[in-house]
Design an enzyme around this catalytic site. Structure first.
Site, PDB file in Angstrom:
ATOM      1  N   GLY A   1       7.500 -27.303 -17.717  1.00 33.08           N
ATOM      2  CA  GLY A   1       7.607 -27.025 -16.293  1.00 33.08           C
ATOM      3  C   GLY A   1       8.742 -27.852 -15.729  1.00 33.08           C
ATOM      4  N   GLU A   2       8.448 -28.580 -14.676  1.00 33.36           N
ATOM      5  CA  GLU A   2       9.464 -29.411 -14.036  1.00 33.36           C
ATOM      6  C   GLU A   2       8.856 -30.802 -13.855  1.00 33.36           C
ATOM      7  OE1 GLU A   2      12.493 -27.995 -13.500  1.00 33.36           O
ATOM      8  OE2 GLU A   2      13.066 -30.068 -13.075  1.00 33.36           O
ATOM      9  N   SER A   3       9.391 -31.785 -14.583  1.00 34.05           N
ATOM     10  CA  SER A   3       8.728 -33.095 -14.600  1.00 34.05           C
ATOM     11  C   SER A   3       8.739 -33.804 -13.241  1.00 34.05           C
ATOM     12  CB  SER A   3       9.343 -33.981 -15.686  1.00 34.05           C
ATOM     13  OG  SER A   3      10.740 -34.014 -15.579  1.00 34.05           O
TER      14      SER A   3
ATOM     15  N   CYS B   1       8.001 -30.117 -23.851  1.00 34.40           N
ATOM     16  CA  CYS B   1       9.155 -30.162 -22.946  1.00 34.40           C
ATOM     17  C   CYS B   1       8.897 -31.073 -21.731  1.00 34.40           C
ATOM     18  CB  CYS B   1       9.567 -28.746 -22.565  1.00 34.40           C
ATOM     19  SG  CYS B   1      11.275 -28.700 -22.051  1.00 34.40           S
TER      20      CYS B   1
ATOM     21  N   ARG C   1      16.389 -36.205 -19.489  1.00 27.92           N
ATOM     22  CA  ARG C   1      16.031 -34.844 -19.043  1.00 27.92           C
ATOM     23  C   ARG C   1      17.239 -33.919 -19.146  1.00 27.92           C
ATOM     24  NH1 ARG C   1      14.791 -34.137 -13.286  1.00 27.92           N
ATOM     25  NH2 ARG C   1      13.880 -32.184 -13.998  1.00 27.92           N
TER      26      ARG C   1
ATOM     27  N   ILE D   1      14.283 -24.852 -23.678  1.00 30.35           N
ATOM     28  CA  ILE D   1      14.677 -24.491 -22.304  1.00 30.35           C
ATOM     29  C   ILE D   1      14.916 -25.776 -21.510  1.00 30.35           C
ATOM     30  CG2 ILE D   1      14.010 -23.297 -20.191  1.00 30.35           C
ATOM     31  CD1 ILE D   1      12.056 -21.636 -21.957  1.00 30.35           C
ATOM     32  N   ARG D   2      16.141 -26.042 -21.171  1.00 35.71           N
ATOM     33  CA  ARG D   2      16.520 -27.293 -20.481  1.00 35.71           C
ATOM     34  C   ARG D   2      15.736 -28.476 -21.093  1.00 35.71           C
ATOM     35  NH1 ARG D   2      15.711 -27.784 -15.055  1.00 35.71           N
ATOM     36  NH2 ARG D   2      13.895 -26.481 -15.224  1.00 35.71           N
TER      37      ARG D   2
ATOM     38  N   HIS E   1       9.198 -25.257 -26.971  1.00 31.60           N
ATOM     39  CA  HIS E   1       8.037 -24.533 -26.432  1.00 31.60           C
ATOM     40  C   HIS E   1       7.360 -23.631 -27.465  1.00 31.60           C
ATOM     41  CE1 HIS E   1       8.524 -25.345 -22.119  1.00 31.60           C
ATOM     42  NE2 HIS E   1       9.821 -25.362 -22.345  1.00 31.60           N
TER      43      HIS E   1
ATOM     44  N   GLU F   1       4.472 -22.533 -27.478  1.00 29.87           N
ATOM     45  CA  GLU F   1       3.555 -21.604 -26.781  1.00 29.87           C
ATOM     46  C   GLU F   1       4.256 -20.301 -26.380  1.00 29.87           C
ATOM     47  OE1 GLU F   1       4.864 -24.324 -25.584  1.00 29.87           O
ATOM     48  OE2 GLU F   1       5.429 -24.053 -23.474  1.00 29.87           O
TER      49      GLU F   1
HETATM   50  N1  GLN Z   1      14.022 -29.728 -17.534  1.00 22.01           N
HETATM   51  C1  GLN Z   1      12.621 -29.794 -17.242  1.00 22.01           C
HETATM   52  C2  GLN Z   1      12.245 -31.170 -16.734  1.00 22.01           C
HETATM   53  O1  GLN Z   1      13.029 -32.057 -16.787  1.00 22.01           O
HETATM   54  C3  GLN Z   1      11.801 -29.471 -18.471  1.00 22.01           C
HETATM   55  C4  GLN Z   1      12.045 -28.038 -18.849  1.00 22.01           C
HETATM   56  C5  GLN Z   1      10.911 -27.391 -19.541  1.00 22.01           C
HETATM   57  O2  GLN Z   1       9.764 -27.860 -19.520  1.00 22.01           O
HETATM   58  N2  GLN Z   1      11.207 -26.288 -20.135  1.00 22.01           N
HETATM   59  O3  GLN Z   1      11.164 -31.378 -16.280  1.00 22.01           O
END
Ligand code: GLN
Length: 194
Positions: free
Chosen positions: A45-47, A76, A103, A133-134, A169, A171
């Site tokens: 998600g987004e930390s 992630c 990150r 993903i990122r 990921h 999942e």
């Molecule tokens: N870039 C996101 C973060 O820093 C992590 C990306 C992801 O969970 N796919 O939180």
């Protein structure tokens, strides 16, 4: 019963993996729910957002206490949350894994990619196709960290004690082996060894 932290991110994909493995699961949003589970998944998600929601729901210290006795799998953003420190002061990580992470170290959303990884787990080597993903990079690790998989010579799947952290990921690709290992196999192996 395995809980998936369901504050934000791709938690529903983890519930699908648990269902595939026939492991009972539930969504976790509040501290008292941690008493009802034996393991926890912190999803991608987004930390930064996850930090805010963990704080707001009073989960920070409760997850740390939970981790003293129960396994946690982070993917992630989940790996970022489990780290000792992050190169972003907005993220208040939980210090469950002795690693330092950067990150978004593989670039922006458009630089997301999928590639082959070789994974050493339960004394076996398995090849998987993993989605990044990122993704974060692990740039420093303590002595107790065990590397399960590397990509371009950098660790992307690690383990410390009963906890597992992944920069990618599984999942999203229906890969069950990390969930199975974290919540089932490692304990079976231990009881056999004892
Ligand atoms: N870039 C996101 C973060 O820093 C992590 C990306 C992801 O969970 N796919 O939180």
């Amino acid at each position: 019963m395995i809980g998936v932290l369901a504050l934000q991110g791709d938690y529903s994909k983890h519930l699908e993996i648990l269902e595939k493995l026939k492991i009972s699961s539930c969504e976790i949003r509040y501290p008292h729910q941690l008493n009802e589970i034996n393991g926890l998944i912190i999803p991608g998600g987004e930390s930064t957002t996850m930090t805010d929601l963990i704080e707001r729901n009073d989960l920070h210290n409760n997850i740390i206490t939970f981790s003293n006795k129960n396994p946690i799998l982070g993917t992630c953003a989940g790996l970022i949350m489990m780290s000792r420190s992050v190169n972003d002061t907005r993220v208040k990580s939980l210090n469950i894994l002795d690693i330092e992470v950067d990150r978004n170290a593989y670039g922006r959303q458009v630089n997301s990619f999928r590639d082959e990884l070789s994974v050493s787990i339960s004394g076996k080597v398995e090849n998987i196709s993993a989605t990044f993903i990122r993704a974060p990079k692990i740039n420093r690790m303590g002595r107790d960290i065990e590397i399960i998989s590397s990509y371009n010579n950098e660790p992307v799947a690690i383990k410390q004690g009963i906890h597992v952290g992944l920069a990618f990921h599984p999942e999203l690709d229906g890969i069950t082996l990390f969930h199975e290992y974290t919540f089932v196999k490692q304990f079976n192996e231990k009881s056999h060894a004892a």
